[in-house]
Write a protein that holds these residues in place. Sequence first.
Motif, mmCIF file in Angstrom:
data_model
loop_
_atom_site.group_PDB
_atom_site.id
_atom_site.type_symbol
_atom_site.label_atom_id
_atom_site.label_comp_id
_atom_site.label_asym_id
_atom_site.label_seq_id
_atom_site.Cartn_x
_atom_site.Cartn_y
_atom_site.Cartn_z
ATOM 1 N N UNK A 119 6.862 6.389 -6.908
ATOM 2 C CA UNK A 119 7.515 5.061 -6.842
ATOM 3 C C UNK A 119 6.703 4.111 -5.958
ATOM 4 N N UNK A 120 6.261 4.606 -4.814
ATOM 5 C CA UNK A 120 5.452 3.785 -3.910
ATOM 6 C C UNK A 120 4.136 3.386 -4.565
ATOM 7 N N UNK A 121 3.524 4.311 -5.278
ATOM 8 C CA UNK A 121 2.265 4.054 -5.965
ATOM 9 C C UNK A 121 2.431 2.959 -7.022
ATOM 10 N N UNK A 122 3.523 3.034 -7.811
ATOM 11 C CA UNK A 122 3.785 2.004 -8.825
ATOM 12 C C UNK A 122 3.989 0.637 -8.175
ATOM 13 N N UNK A 123 4.715 0.607 -7.063
ATOM 14 C CA UNK A 123 4.966 -0.648 -6.363
ATOM 15 C C UNK A 123 3.660 -1.238 -5.840
ATOM 16 N N UNK A 124 2.819 -0.418 -5.235
ATOM 17 C CA UNK A 124 1.532 -0.897 -4.723
ATOM 18 C C UNK A 124 0.645 -1.423 -5.850
ATOM 19 N N UNK A 125 0.641 -0.737 -7.007
ATOM 20 C CA UNK A 125 -0.147 -1.199 -8.138
ATOM 21 C C UNK A 125 0.330 -2.554 -8.609
ATOM 22 N N UNK A 126 1.658 -2.726 -8.662
ATOM 23 C CA UNK A 126 2.221 -4.008 -9.079
ATOM 24 C C UNK A 126 1.827 -5.113 -8.110
ATOM 25 N N UNK A 127 1.894 -4.799 -6.826
ATOM 26 C CA UNK A 127 1.543 -5.797 -5.812
ATOM 27 C C UNK A 127 0.072 -6.162 -5.884
ATOM 28 N N UNK A 128 -0.806 -5.194 -6.119
ATOM 29 C CA UNK A 128 -2.240 -5.429 -6.177
ATOM 30 C C UNK A 128 -2.649 -6.184 -7.450
ATOM 31 N N UNK A 129 -2.014 -5.869 -8.544
ATOM 32 C CA UNK A 129 -2.393 -6.505 -9.805
ATOM 33 C C UNK A 129 -1.625 -7.798 -10.048
ATOM 34 N N UNK A 130 -0.563 -7.993 -9.315
ATOM 35 C CA UNK A 130 0.251 -9.194 -9.512
ATOM 36 C C UNK A 130 1.150 -9.113 -10.728
ATOM 37 N N UNK A 131 1.232 -7.956 -11.354
ATOM 38 C CA UNK A 131 2.105 -7.782 -12.514
ATOM 39 C C UNK A 131 3.492 -7.425 -12.040
ATOM 40 N N UNK A 132 4.483 -8.040 -12.651
ATOM 41 C CA UNK A 132 5.887 -7.775 -12.265
ATOM 42 C C UNK A 132 6.644 -7.067 -13.355
ATOM 43 N N UNK A 133 6.007 -6.764 -14.458
ATOM 44 C CA UNK A 133 6.597 -6.095 -15.620
ATOM 45 C C UNK A 133 8.075 -6.035 -15.539
#
Length: 133
Positions: A119-133
């Motif tokens: 869950x933390x990994x997915x959140x960090x990826x979203x924050x880094x890529x700027x995607x909010x899917x």
Amino acid sequence: MQAELRLKPEMQHVDARAIDAQPSLTAAIRLCQQLSGLEDKAIVGQNGIVPDVAQWSRITKSGQHYFPQDRLNTYMDLCGNEAPLIWLARSRGYELVALETEMERRLRAEREKADELERENRLLKKLLTGKTE
């Protein structure tokens, strides 16, 4: 603090209706043996439940003797089912639930930890890529 449970062999499933049909604990003990397919001679002797077939017969058939209560776990392990234990619990209005073993507890804790990291990994990826899917 939970005590470590001793390892027991895999137990055969016993239909609750068959157990509920037994009028007594002695009948449930007989059912346990019947389900196992073991003959009397496999249950008696030096490493058995009682010393001889005659005593076993007095316990299970005539009711002249009582089952040695301290040998119940050994008996169920030998027979490969827990019909007497289930009968006793159900006769008192309880259902049995197997306790989580130490290994199962550790595995569950590791899974929970891995899920949290995912869950933390997915959140960090979203924050880094700027995607909010």
